[in-house]
Design an enzyme around this catalytic site. Structure first.
Site, PDB file in Angstrom:
ATOM      1  N   ASP A  70       0.788  -1.231   0.000  1.00 20.49           N
ATOM      2  CA  ASP A  70       0.000   0.000   0.000  1.00 20.49           C
ATOM      3  C   ASP A  70       0.820   1.281   0.000  1.00 20.49           C
ATOM      4  O   ASP A  70       0.304   2.341  -0.340  1.00 20.49           O
ATOM      5  CB  ASP A  70      -0.958  -0.006   1.205  1.00 20.49           C
ATOM      6  CG  ASP A  70      -2.032  -1.062   1.034  1.00 20.49           C
ATOM      7  OD1 ASP A  70      -2.506  -1.228  -0.100  1.00 20.49           O
ATOM      8  OD2 ASP A  70      -2.373  -1.719   2.030  1.00 20.49           O
ATOM      9  N   HIS A 165     -10.065  -2.148  -1.177  1.00 20.17           N
ATOM     10  CA  HIS A 165      -9.179  -1.659  -2.230  1.00 20.17           C
ATOM     11  C   HIS A 165      -9.615  -2.257  -3.574  1.00 20.17           C
ATOM     12  O   HIS A 165     -10.267  -3.296  -3.594  1.00 20.17           O
ATOM     13  CB  HIS A 165      -7.736  -2.118  -1.973  1.00 20.17           C
ATOM     14  CG  HIS A 165      -7.046  -1.418  -0.853  1.00 20.17           C
ATOM     15  ND1 HIS A 165      -6.454  -2.085   0.197  1.00 20.17           N
ATOM     16  CD2 HIS A 165      -6.816  -0.101  -0.626  1.00 20.17           C
ATOM     17  CE1 HIS A 165      -5.903  -1.215   1.028  1.00 20.17           C
ATOM     18  NE2 HIS A 165      -6.107   0.001   0.562  1.00 20.17           N
ATOM     19  N   CYS A 252      -1.184  -7.684  -1.118  1.00 17.39           N
ATOM     20  CA  CYS A 252      -0.817  -6.666  -0.104  1.00 17.39           C
ATOM     21  C   CYS A 252       0.539  -6.919   0.540  1.00 17.39           C
ATOM     22  O   CYS A 252       1.164  -5.999   1.050  1.00 17.39           O
ATOM     23  CB  CYS A 252      -1.837  -6.644   1.019  1.00 17.39           C
ATOM     24  SG  CYS A 252      -3.508  -6.921   0.534  1.00 17.39           S
TER      25      CYS A 252
HETATM   26  C1  CIR Z   1      -5.669  -2.135   6.184  1.00 13.97           C
HETATM   27  O1  CIR Z   1      -6.875  -2.062   6.446  1.00 13.97           O
HETATM   28  O2  CIR Z   1      -5.016  -1.174   5.781  1.00 13.97           O
HETATM   29  C2  CIR Z   1      -4.977  -3.457   6.399  1.00 13.97           C
HETATM   30  N1  CIR Z   1      -5.526  -4.089   7.555  1.00 13.97           N
HETATM   31  C3  CIR Z   1      -5.118  -4.334   5.198  1.00 13.97           C
HETATM   32  C4  CIR Z   1      -4.470  -3.762   3.986  1.00 13.97           C
HETATM   33  C5  CIR Z   1      -4.626  -4.643   2.808  1.00 13.97           C
HETATM   34  N2  CIR Z   1      -3.902  -4.147   1.704  1.00 13.97           N
HETATM   35  C6  CIR Z   1      -4.254  -4.305   0.445  1.00 13.97           C
HETATM   36  O3  CIR Z   1      -5.345  -4.779   0.146  1.00 13.97           O
HETATM   37  N3  CIR Z   1      -3.427  -3.851  -0.485  1.00 13.97           N
END
Ligand code: CIR
Length: 257
Positions: A70, A165, A252
């Protein structure tokens, strides 16, 4: 569309504070030790697809920092450091910069009031789809599009209603094959792709990654696996149950470039 070949990946070990990560799931807290084991298996899957993997140490300051995808978008010509929309992830993007500087000379930045998390960005050849979500706003998408155009690429936006996302619901497998779930399966933006449907009960598995011809996907989703195998992709399954508890999937957990 040209098919990329990835050589590198960057991952960040899960931290103990992972149990305090953001979640919308009702699956309970992740088990740290199990998350570490699953992360190692995931890393091994990347290695078996031919990637050299750089492993960054856990960062206890940011519970969600193992979801390293991210905080940066890594393209063939430039890197873009994002600006996370989630308040507990603000500042996480600064922690990735030293690792990125080893590989890139052209590094760009998304700035306030723009917010963007790269889980909202899907690369299809030279074109990038950007999801507008609770984490990624129009200004973030505008800045990202301008940066990509400056470096000879292009982008378009997709409004999200239900997904965390964009890549929660779509995964590009090259050769025009697109895994798509929920609201994105019939979305006009993806009309021209050869879609692989994800059933509602397997929605979590939509977040797969294509790595040099192989698809890495979460273990335990037989219907989707069968559909991917039917398109002649070798598949590696990795148990990601502890990351699922935090809404995180296969894409992710790494930056691939
Ligand atoms: C969040 O909510 O930011 C994290 N718990 C999960 C992020 C997942 N990232 C993604 O889908 N690229």
């Amino acid at each position: 569309m040209s098919t990329p070949r990835f050589r590198h990946a960057i991952v960040r070990k899960p931290c103990k504070n992972l149990v305090n990560g953001i979640t919308s799931s009702q699956l309970g807290k992740p088990d740290y030790e199990q998350a570490v084991r699953q992360h190692e298996n995931y890393l091994n899957a990347l290695v078996s697809c031919g990637l050299e993997v750089e492993v960054l140490e856990a960062d206890e300051v940011f519970p969600d920092s193992t979801f390293i995808e991210d905080v940066a978008l890594l393209t063939p010509t430039c890197a873009v450091i994002t600006n996370p929309g989630a308040s507990s992830r603000k500042g996480e993007e600064k922690t990735i910069l030293p690792a990125i500087e080893k590989y890139y000379t052209h590094i760009e930045f998304i700035r306030e009031p723009g917010t963007i998390e790269a889980g909202d960005i899907m690369m299809t050849g030279n074109h990038y789809y950007i999801g507008l979500s609770e984490r990624t706003n129009k200004e973030g998408a505008r800045q990202m599009t301008a940066i990509l155009r400056k470096h000879g690429m292009d982008a378009s936006t997709v409004e999200l209603k239900e997904m965390l996302h964009l890549k929660t619901g779509v995964a590009y497998l090259e050769n025009n094959n697109l895994i798509a779930a929920g609201e994105l399966f019939s979305h006009p933006a993806f009309r021209s792709f050869d879609k692989i449907k994800v059933d509602e009960k397997e929605a979590y598995a939509a977040n797969c990654i294509w790595v040099n011809g192989t698809v890495i996907m979460p273990a335990g989703y037989p219907l989707l696996k069968e559909r991917i195998v039917a398109r002649a992709y070798p598949v590696i399954e990795v148990d990601l149950s502890e990351f699922r508890k935090l809404d995180g999937g296969a894409s992710c957990l790494s930056l691939r470039f």
